[in-house]
Design an enzyme around this catalytic site. Structure first.
Site, PDB file in Angstrom:
ATOM      1  N   ALA B  35      -1.303  -0.640   7.206  1.00 58.91           N
ATOM      2  CA  ALA B  35      -1.764   0.751   7.256  1.00 58.91           C
ATOM      3  C   ALA B  35      -0.596   1.700   7.487  1.00 58.91           C
ATOM      4  O   ALA B  35       0.323   1.383   8.254  1.00 58.91           O
ATOM      5  CB  ALA B  35      -2.790   0.912   8.370  1.00 58.91           C
ATOM      6  N   ASP B  36      -0.619   2.860   6.822  1.00 57.33           N
ATOM      7  CA  ASP B  36       0.349   3.904   7.167  1.00 57.33           C
ATOM      8  C   ASP B  36      -0.341   4.893   8.108  1.00 57.33           C
ATOM      9  O   ASP B  36      -1.503   4.710   8.474  1.00 57.33           O
ATOM     10  CB  ASP B  36       0.936   4.576   5.919  1.00 57.33           C
ATOM     11  N   SER B  37       0.389   5.938   8.524  1.00 55.49           N
ATOM     12  CA  SER B  37      -0.159   6.830   9.549  1.00 55.49           C
ATOM     13  C   SER B  37      -1.437   7.523   9.074  1.00 55.49           C
ATOM     14  O   SER B  37      -2.378   7.729   9.839  1.00 55.49           O
ATOM     15  CB  SER B  37       0.889   7.859   9.967  1.00 55.49           C
ATOM     16  N   ASP B  39      -3.548   6.289   6.878  1.00 57.22           N
ATOM     17  CA  ASP B  39      -4.619   5.276   6.881  1.00 57.22           C
ATOM     18  C   ASP B  39      -5.261   5.165   8.258  1.00 57.22           C
ATOM     19  O   ASP B  39      -6.480   5.045   8.373  1.00 57.22           O
ATOM     20  CB  ASP B  39      -4.050   3.893   6.502  1.00 57.22           C
TER      21      ASP B  39
END
Lengths: 247, 79
Positions: B35-37, B39
Site C-alpha cells: 500500500a502507498d500513503s 491506499d
C-alpha cells in the site's frame, strides 16, 4: 449538440453571473447535471430558474463556511449522485495598493478565493476516489502569474490555486482524477468593469487579439478540461487571455 | 453474518488488490501488501463506511496491520 458530459454531476461555485454563470450553462449544454451556487437564497433561486430547462439547479453556499461546504456536497450526493466535476469559480476582489491594504483585506481574499478551493476539493474527493474518476477545475487569473498593482491579495490567492492544483494532481492522479486550472485574462464581467479606466487601458494595450474576452471563452475551456478528451491533462494551467500573457 | 475479521479482510483484499492468502493477521499494509500513503487513506475510508464509525486521523495512523484494524473496529464499532 453532442453531450460529452452526459451522466456527470457538476458543482460550479459562484454561478450567479459572469464567468461562473457561463460555465454552469455550458456544462449543462454538454449534458452534465449542474448545481450552481450563489451566496444568497434569492441568488440560488435565480440560478435554478435560469437553468431549469437545461437541467440545472441552484443552491446557496458560502464557500468560507466549512460546514456548509460539507453539507452541500453530502446533500448533492444524496439528491443527484456523487459530484464528478468540481469547478471552483467563486471569488471576490478587494483591490488596494499594499501600502493601504488592511490585513483583513488580505485575509478575506485568501479565505474566499484560495482556502475555499481547499474546502470544496477536499469535500468532493471521497466520492471521486471511490468512483476512480473526477475533474477538479479551478478558475485562477493571469494576474496570479504576472502580478498586478493593487491586487497583491488577489494575485497571491490565484497563484496559490495554481500550486495547490499541481500538488493535488500529483496526489490523486493514480485514481483517475485530474486537477487543472483555467487562468482567464481580461474578461468582460462585472469584476473587470470595476477596474479604473487607467487599469483597463493599460491592460487592453497588452492583449494580442485587441479585445476583451467573453465569459463563454472561459466556459468552453472549462468544458474541454471536464470532458473525456482531456483525460491526459492534469496539473496544467490553461491560459485564456487573448495573448495578453504567454508563459 | 460475517465476523469482523472476515469483513476487514474482504475490504483489504478489495482496496489493495491483493490475494486472500496474503492478508494474514500480522500483514503490514505498507510493507507486506504494497500500500502507498493514498491506499492507506482509502482503506481507512472504506473501514469507516463498512463499520459506520469515524476513525480520527491520529488513530488511523496507528492502524498499520490487519490485526490492528480488527482490534480498532472491535473496540469502537457500533455493531
Amino acid at each position: 449538440m453532442t453531450q460529452p458530459l452526459a451522466g456527470e454531476i457538476a458543482l460550479v461555485t459562484g454561478a450567479s453571473r459572469g464567468i461562473g454563470a457561463a460555465i454552469a450553462d455550458t456544462l449543462a449544454q454538454a449534458g452534465a447535471t449542474v448545481i450552481g451556487t450563489a451566496t444568497s437564497d434569492a441568488g440560488a433561486a435565480a440560478i435554478g430558474e435560469r437553468m431549469a430547462a437545461a437541467g440545472g439547479h441552484g443552491r446557496r453556499l458560502d464557500v468560507t463556511d466549512p460546514a456548509a461546504v460539507e453539507n452541500l456536497v453530502d446533500e448533492i450526493g444524496k439528491t443527484f449522485g456523487a459530484i464528478s466535476v468540481l469547478v471552483n469559480n467563486a471569488g471576490i476582489t478587494r483591490d488596494q495598493l499594499l501600502m493601504r491594504m488592511k490585513e483583513e483585506d488580505f485575509n478575506v481574499i485568501i479565505d474566499t478565493n484560495l482556502t475555499s478551493v481547499f474546502r470544496t476539493s477536499k469535500a468532493v474527493l471521497r466520492g471521486m476516489m471511490k468512483a476512480r474518476k473526477g475533474r477538479i477545475i479551478s478558475i485562477a487569473s493571469v494576474v496570479g502569474v504576472t502580478g498586478n498593482p493593487g491586487q497583491a491579495n488577489y494575485a497571491a490567492a490565484k497563484a496559490g490555486i495554481i500550486a495547490f492544483s499541481k500538488s493535488l494532481a500529483r496526489e490523486i492522479g493514480s485514481r483517475g482524477i485530474t486537477v487543472n486550472v483555467v487562468a482567464p485574462g481580461f474578461i468582460d464581467t462585472d469584476m473587470t468593469r470595476a477596474l479604473s479606466s487607467e487599469q483597463r487601458e493599460g491592460l487592453m494595450g497588452q492583449i494580442a487579439l485587441g479585445r476583451l474576452g467573453d465569459a463563454s471563452d472561459i466556459a468552453h475551456a472549462v468544458a474541454f478540461l471536464a470532458s473525456p478528451q482531456a483525460a491526459y491533462i492534469t496539473g496544467e494551467t490553461l491560459h485564456v487571455n487573448g495573448g495578453m500573457y504567454m508563459p | 453474518m460475517s465476523t469482523i475479521e472476515e469483513r476487514v479482510k474482504k475490504i483489504v483484499i478489495e482496496q489493495l488488490g491483493v490475494k486472500e492468502d496474503q492478508v494474514t493477521a500480522n500483514a503490514s499494509f505498507v510493507d507486506d501488501l504494497g500500500a502507498d500513503s493514498l491506499d492507506t487513506v482509502e482503506l481507512v475510508m472504506a473501514l469507516e463506511e463498512e463499520f459506520e464509525t469515524e476513525i480520527p486521523d491520529e488513530e488511523a495512523e496507528k492502524i498499520t496491520t490487519v490485526q490492528q484494524a480488527v482490534d480498532y473496529i472491535k473496540a469502537h464499532s457500533k455493531d
